[in-house]
Write a protein that holds these residues in place. Sequence first.
Motif, PDB file in Angstrom:
ATOM      1  N   SER A  36       0.678  -1.553   0.154  1.00  0.00           N
ATOM      2  CA  SER A  36      -0.158  -0.053   0.200  1.00  0.00           C
ATOM      3  C   SER A  36       1.074   1.560   0.113  1.00  0.00           C
ATOM      4  CB  SER A  36      -0.872  -0.110   1.540  1.00  0.00           C
ATOM      5  OG  SER A  36      -0.289   0.192   1.892  1.00  0.00           O
ATOM      6  N   GLY A  37       2.410   1.230   0.123  1.00  0.00           N
ATOM      7  CA  GLY A  37       2.785   2.276   0.192  1.00  0.00           C
ATOM      8  C   GLY A  37       3.543   2.223   1.592  1.00  0.00           C
ATOM      9  N   SER A  38       3.322   2.192   2.931  1.00  0.00           N
ATOM     10  CA  SER A  38       3.254   2.586   3.964  1.00  0.00           C
ATOM     11  C   SER A  38       4.373   2.158   4.197  1.00  0.00           C
ATOM     12  CB  SER A  38       2.353   2.364   4.658  1.00  0.00           C
ATOM     13  OG  SER A  38       1.452   0.891   5.153  1.00  0.00           O
ATOM     14  N   LEU A  39       5.289   2.903   5.392  1.00  0.00           N
ATOM     15  CA  LEU A  39       6.182   1.922   6.202  1.00  0.00           C
ATOM     16  C   LEU A  39       6.135   1.451   7.098  1.00  0.00           C
ATOM     17  CD1 LEU A  39       8.759   4.572   5.217  1.00  0.00           C
ATOM     18  CD2 LEU A  39       8.819   3.091   3.985  1.00  0.00           C
ATOM     19  N   HIS A  40       7.090  -0.129   7.461  1.00  0.00           N
ATOM     20  CA  HIS A  40       7.114  -0.215   8.783  1.00  0.00           C
ATOM     21  C   HIS A  40       8.294  -1.057   8.673  1.00  0.00           C
ATOM     22  CE1 HIS A  40       6.035  -3.612   5.375  1.00  0.00           C
ATOM     23  NE2 HIS A  40       7.118  -4.564   6.931  1.00  0.00           N
ATOM     24  N   ALA A  41       8.465  -1.636   9.647  1.00  0.00           N
ATOM     25  CA  ALA A  41       9.841  -2.046   9.962  1.00  0.00           C
ATOM     26  C   ALA A  41      10.026  -3.466  10.481  1.00  0.00           C
ATOM     27  CB  ALA A  41      10.235  -1.393  11.359  1.00  0.00           C
ATOM     28  N   ASP A  42      10.375  -4.235   9.492  1.00  0.00           N
ATOM     29  CA  ASP A  42       9.981  -5.781   9.387  1.00  0.00           C
ATOM     30  C   ASP A  42      11.226  -6.549  10.079  1.00  0.00           C
ATOM     31  OD1 ASP A  42       9.307  -8.567   8.799  1.00  0.00           O
ATOM     32  OD2 ASP A  42      10.406  -7.893   6.486  1.00  0.00           O
ATOM     33  N   THR A  43      10.801  -7.231  10.729  1.00  0.00           N
ATOM     34  CA  THR A  43      11.482  -8.208  12.064  1.00  0.00           C
ATOM     35  C   THR A  43      11.929  -9.737  11.916  1.00  0.00           C
ATOM     36  OG1 THR A  43       9.741  -8.433  13.404  1.00  0.00           O
ATOM     37  CG2 THR A  43      10.608  -6.217  14.386  1.00  0.00           C
ATOM     38  N   GLN A  44      11.295 -10.112  10.664  1.00  0.00           N
ATOM     39  CA  GLN A  44      11.670 -11.606  10.290  1.00  0.00           C
ATOM     40  C   GLN A  44      10.811 -12.343  10.690  1.00  0.00           C
ATOM     41  OE1 GLN A  44      15.154 -12.452   9.809  1.00  0.00           O
ATOM     42  NE2 GLN A  44      15.780 -11.445   7.652  1.00  0.00           N
ATOM     43  N   THR A  45       9.615 -11.624  11.558  1.00  0.00           N
ATOM     44  CA  THR A  45       9.128 -12.680  12.492  1.00  0.00           C
ATOM     45  C   THR A  45       7.339 -12.083  12.572  1.00  0.00           C
ATOM     46  OG1 THR A  45       8.737 -10.797  14.484  1.00  0.00           O
ATOM     47  CG2 THR A  45      10.781 -12.562  14.284  1.00  0.00           C
ATOM     48  N   SER A  46       6.515 -12.261  12.490  1.00  0.00           N
ATOM     49  CA  SER A  46       5.298 -11.654  12.210  1.00  0.00           C
ATOM     50  C   SER A  46       4.954  -9.960  13.067  1.00  0.00           C
ATOM     51  CB  SER A  46       3.996 -12.679  12.683  1.00  0.00           C
ATOM     52  OG  SER A  46       4.181 -13.054  14.806  1.00  0.00           O
ATOM     53  N   THR A  47       5.680  -9.725  13.605  1.00  0.00           N
ATOM     54  CA  THR A  47       5.639  -8.615  14.678  1.00  0.00           C
ATOM     55  C   THR A  47       6.265  -8.077  13.273  1.00  0.00           C
ATOM     56  OG1 THR A  47       6.078  -9.633  16.632  1.00  0.00           O
ATOM     57  CG2 THR A  47       6.309  -7.119  16.745  1.00  0.00           C
ATOM     58  N   HIS A  48       5.685  -6.614  13.479  1.00  0.00           N
ATOM     59  CA  HIS A  48       5.665  -5.414  12.727  1.00  0.00           C
ATOM     60  C   HIS A  48       5.472  -4.333  13.196  1.00  0.00           C
ATOM     61  CE1 HIS A  48       6.226  -7.886   9.247  1.00  0.00           C
ATOM     62  NE2 HIS A  48       5.252  -7.243   8.256  1.00  0.00           N
ATOM     63  N   ILE A  49       6.686  -3.495  13.483  1.00  0.00           N
ATOM     64  CA  ILE A  49       6.477  -2.530  14.601  1.00  0.00           C
ATOM     65  C   ILE A  49       6.289  -0.832  13.019  1.00  0.00           C
ATOM     66  CG2 ILE A  49       8.351  -0.518  15.523  1.00  0.00           C
ATOM     67  CD1 ILE A  49      10.668  -3.328  15.687  1.00  0.00           C
ATOM     68  N   ALA A  50       5.090  -0.452  14.087  1.00  0.00           N
ATOM     69  CA  ALA A  50       4.541   1.087  13.168  1.00  0.00           C
ATOM     70  C   ALA A  50       6.195   2.328  12.798  1.00  0.00           C
ATOM     71  CB  ALA A  50       3.963   1.045  13.186  1.00  0.00           C
ATOM     72  N   ILE A  51       5.575   2.833  11.817  1.00  0.00           N
ATOM     73  CA  ILE A  51       6.893   3.608  11.789  1.00  0.00           C
ATOM     74  C   ILE A  51       6.749   4.940  12.945  1.00  0.00           C
ATOM     75  CG2 ILE A  51       8.140   5.375  10.585  1.00  0.00           C
ATOM     76  CD1 ILE A  51       8.863   2.782   9.509  1.00  0.00           C
ATOM     77  N   THR A  52       5.275   4.762  13.677  1.00  0.00           N
ATOM     78  CA  THR A  52       5.350   6.310  13.968  1.00  0.00           C
ATOM     79  C   THR A  52       5.922   5.281  15.884  1.00  0.00           C
ATOM     80  OG1 THR A  52       3.916   5.002  14.787  1.00  0.00           O
ATOM     81  CG2 THR A  52       3.105   7.113  13.625  1.00  0.00           C
ATOM     82  N   THR A  53       5.923   3.968  15.920  1.00  0.00           N
ATOM     83  CA  THR A  53       6.363   3.549  17.304  1.00  0.00           C
ATOM     84  C   THR A  53       7.778   3.638  17.194  1.00  0.00           C
ATOM     85  OG1 THR A  53       4.543   1.819  17.482  1.00  0.00           O
ATOM     86  CG2 THR A  53       6.569   1.466  18.898  1.00  0.00           C
ATOM     87  N   ARG A  54       8.292   3.403  16.017  1.00  0.00           N
ATOM     88  CA  ARG A  54      10.250   3.467  16.210  1.00  0.00           C
ATOM     89  C   ARG A  54       9.975   5.057  16.510  1.00  0.00           C
ATOM     90  NH1 ARG A  54      13.286   5.654  11.884  1.00  0.00           N
ATOM     91  NH2 ARG A  54      11.375   6.590  10.901  1.00  0.00           N
ATOM     92  N   ARG A  55       9.718   6.285  15.494  1.00  0.00           N
ATOM     93  CA  ARG A  55      10.186   6.982  16.402  1.00  0.00           C
ATOM     94  C   ARG A  55      10.321   7.687  16.980  1.00  0.00           C
ATOM     95  NH1 ARG A  55       7.138   9.263  10.536  1.00  0.00           N
ATOM     96  NH2 ARG A  55       8.338   9.176   9.238  1.00  0.00           N
ATOM     97  N   ALA A  56       9.566   7.034  18.180  1.00  0.00           N
ATOM     98  CA  ALA A  56       8.794   7.964  19.111  1.00  0.00           C
ATOM     99  C   ALA A  56       9.830   7.054  20.187  1.00  0.00           C
ATOM    100  CB  ALA A  56       7.363   6.696  19.415  1.00  0.00           C
ATOM    101  N   LEU A  57      10.301   5.670  20.049  1.00  0.00           N
ATOM    102  CA  LEU A  57      11.529   5.204  20.041  1.00  0.00           C
ATOM    103  C   LEU A  57      13.226   6.003  20.298  1.00  0.00           C
ATOM    104  CD1 LEU A  57      11.121   1.593  20.359  1.00  0.00           C
ATOM    105  CD2 LEU A  57      10.341   2.938  22.665  1.00  0.00           C
ATOM    106  N   GLU A  58      12.905   6.037  19.025  1.00  0.00           N
ATOM    107  CA  GLU A  58      14.319   7.437  18.822  1.00  0.00           C
ATOM    108  C   GLU A  58      13.719   8.418  19.830  1.00  0.00           C
ATOM    109  OE1 GLU A  58      16.008   7.441  14.391  1.00  0.00           O
ATOM    110  OE2 GLU A  58      13.776   5.706  14.684  1.00  0.00           O
TER     111      GLU A  58
END
Length: 130
Positions: A36-58
């Motif tokens: 769909s064009g949206s970005l996510h953090a792929d963890t090679q598992t069934s879990t994906h991390i949303a970009i907003t969550t990644r930015r908050a952690l950063e």
Amino acid sequence: MPASGLSALARSLTWHQRAALRVLARTPSWIRQRGSGSLHADTQTSTHIAITTRRALERKGLAHRDHAAHPASALGQRLALTPLGLSVLNHVTGRTFPPSATRLWPPAPPRHITAHPTDQTPSPPRARRR
């Protein structure tokens, strides 16, 4: 960091951010793009991390990413915990994760992850069929 500071940081985390810390400590992660064009953090598992969550952690200084990918694209940038993120995770879970969880893994991402972005020229309009 004193225990009171770790407790304050732990209280400020959402459950998404806590889960993302656990995932980042266990699996390699890098930024990918969905169909769909949206970005996510792929963890090679069934879990994906949303970009907003990644930015908050950063922003909180709990995770960092490398800049080895093409500078015009976030795609391929790897994610890892910072030493502070590892301390908070150890405080939250009551377990001790190894310091190797703060290293970016794999050492060099695969070529197809760090390739230059392709030109996304729109295709010509199609005629509608009746």
